[in-house]
Design a protein around this motif. Sequence first.
Motif, short mmCIF file in Angstrom:
data_model
loop_
_atom_site.label_atom_id
_atom_site.label_comp_id
_atom_site.label_asym_id
_atom_site.label_seq_id
_atom_site.Cartn_x
_atom_site.Cartn_y
_atom_site.Cartn_z
N ARG A 47 30.93 41.52 48.15
CA ARG A 47 30.57 42.60 47.24
C ARG A 47 29.56 43.55 47.86
N ASN A 81 43.46 47.92 39.90
CA ASN A 81 43.72 47.53 38.52
C ASN A 81 42.54 46.79 37.90
N GLY A 82 41.83 46.08 38.72
CA GLY A 82 40.73 45.26 38.21
C GLY A 82 39.45 46.06 38.03
N CYS A 83 38.98 46.75 39.08
CA CYS A 83 37.65 47.36 39.02
C CYS A 83 37.70 48.89 38.90
N SER A 84 38.88 49.45 38.91
CA SER A 84 39.06 50.90 38.76
C SER A 84 38.48 51.71 39.90
N HIS A 85 38.25 51.11 41.00
CA HIS A 85 37.78 51.84 42.17
C HIS A 85 38.97 52.22 43.04
N CYS A 96 52.11 39.77 44.02
CA CYS A 96 53.57 39.68 43.95
C CYS A 96 54.07 40.89 43.18
N ASN A 97 55.32 41.24 43.40
CA ASN A 97 55.97 42.33 42.68
C ASN A 97 55.13 43.61 42.64
N LYS A 101 45.40 43.78 43.99
CA LYS A 101 44.00 43.92 43.60
C LYS A 101 43.22 44.28 44.85
N VAL A 104 37.77 42.62 46.65
CA VAL A 104 36.71 41.98 45.87
C VAL A 104 37.25 41.38 44.57
N CYS A 105 38.09 42.16 43.89
CA CYS A 105 38.67 41.63 42.65
C CYS A 105 39.49 40.37 42.93
N HIS A 108 37.23 37.57 43.64
CA HIS A 108 36.60 37.13 42.40
C HIS A 108 37.51 36.17 41.64
N GLY A 109 38.77 36.57 41.54
CA GLY A 109 39.73 35.71 40.85
C GLY A 109 39.90 34.37 41.55
N LYS A 112 37.04 32.14 41.01
CA LYS A 112 37.07 31.64 39.65
C LYS A 112 37.98 30.41 39.51
#
Lengths: 443, 220
Positions: A47, A81-85, A96-97, A101, A104-105, A108-109, A112
């Motif tokens: 990050r 899609n995740g952080c809008s950056h 996939c498909n 991301k 970083v996103c 992060h996933g 998690k």
Amino acid sequence: MAINYNLSFLKELEREKVLEVLYRDQSLQKAEEERIRKLKTHLQQLRWKGAKSVSREYDERSCARCQKALGRLLNRGSVCNGCSHRVCRECQVFLCNLIWKCTVCNAHGEVKIKTGEWFFEEREKKFPSAGNHESVGAKLLKSYQKTSKISVVPPTPPPFSDVTPWNTSMELSKEKGFNKSVENLILSLTSQVKKISKSQNDMRITDKFHLTTDYGQKAERRKDRRSNSDTAINLASELEKAHSLHQFIHKRKEKKSWKEKKEVKQETEDETSTMKSKTLCGSTKRVSVCSITSTCTEAGSYDNANITGEIEFAVKYNFKTCTLEITIKACKNLAYGDEKKKKCNPYVKTYLLPEKSHSKMKTSIKKNTVDPCFNETLKYTIEHSQLETRILQVSLWHVSTLKRKVFLGEVSLPLEFWDFEDNSTQSFKWYQLRSKEYHRVDW
Amino acid sequence: MASATDSRYGQKESSDQNFDYMFKILIIGNSSVGKTSFLFRYADDSFTPAFVSTVGIDFKVKTIYRNDKRIKLQIWDTAGQERYRTITTAYYRGAMGFILMYDITNEESFNAVQDWSTQIKTYSWDNAQVLLVGNKCDMEDERVVSSERGRQLAEHLGFEFFEASAKDNINVKQTFERLVDIICEKMSESLDTADPAVTGAKQGPQLTDQQAPPHQDCAC
């Protein structure tokens, strides 16, 4: 749904066993926490490398992750899609498909799920109060450490010669002195044993059943069911408890105390009757144990005699050597195994039900008598905690000349409520022999 | 000191950090249905007919390779006896998945399944994944619970169902692997629906292009 994090209801040996598991879990958790910490640090570093943190100014036309300049037509980058950056192509991780991301996103996933954080989050939906991730084991250990007195005990066991074999209360007081320092000792001993042992097989074989009679028959050996890791602990504690020197002394004292015990027997009989009423109170729970017996009826063919007579034996548990000792003394008024010829060659067989395959033991065969004198001790090496699920079955058999067996009666004792810390329960008693229909003794 | 000797089973398993996920699984069910044997078969590939009742709790660790990931399983074996219930239920909360076991030769253990299921509902998280396992299916002669009844009950409770034998090594590995798969599914579901706005930036418009979770197929 209050959960009681308390080990106080456990017996001493059970607590040792549970604590061993808890400590094993603790070391696993420590390694796990270390792994999680590394994962989280790694994510944090990722990050910080990125340009677009809240506090920093950045150029709209650069990648939020690697700060590379983005073009207006070519290499424009895309919004994550995740952080809008807006990030460049190199900083997109495709799942996939065409779903992607930013690095970083994605990290992060990953963190998690790798840390199990997803589970804690899901769980919090049901138990909002369970915010901290302290494990059950940690709580149990904490509660134990609070209640147990921390005293300094020298790691060497007390001299064996002081121990009188039949004084279990004295042994018990030593058991209670078992505390953390000794546990640590055993744990370190365990690791030593592991290093010494050349192969796994070394660890697995332990003397499980000893059969000691007046003639000194061979001891049976059996493979221990526990896997390597568990056996190590058992072995370590056995090393401590069953010193060969100690056993030697113990056996000699046992023989000496034979005569003494006979005298003591008369006195203790009165105490035994008070014990009867005590054990009756707890007999309601025994039903479940007895149901096991019914499934374990004797297999194979044998003849039945009219069952008469009694058997005298004592059941005691030696906490030092972890052995259940059944001393068969004598029988009287047995039925004739061969009614026509008025012949009887009795012997005693014992089981620790529900286990049948490994728990059979026999005494020697006495010739031509219905009042045999055995004076033999059958020994089971078994942990005390295991006893409460067991039923001691003592049966009498006659061997005819053609080796055909004739059933002469049996006694079944559920050991669940057997007080092995009470000397009077462990002294010799006469038991009425029963037919197979009777699965337990009525006290 | 040669470190090679230390890396034997147990030592290595517990300190090894070379894995992606760690799952905690709990095996529950009545006393003597074969929980410990089931675990020993899976973790050590060993079986002994000797009956040793578990004191309180115990666990074993096994790392498997599944769905391109190394997954470390901490499998908790619980005592079936009532008197240890306070300890065993305490562990429900930490478990991601359950193996609820009964003995196909023991009606009582089957009748208790409902109660065990209630225990899970009470003490565990809402998404707890449960596999119902009828153990000892090698003892066909002594069977008292038919496969059909087992399957129906599993369906009724919303669990998946296996009949297995720790003794003959039937469906043991399959049971654990299926449970691992289900937990993996739950894991990716939770990730898909999770709020991603933790990456140090303002929240933007989100594409609702989420993948539908793959459908669970029956494993019977």
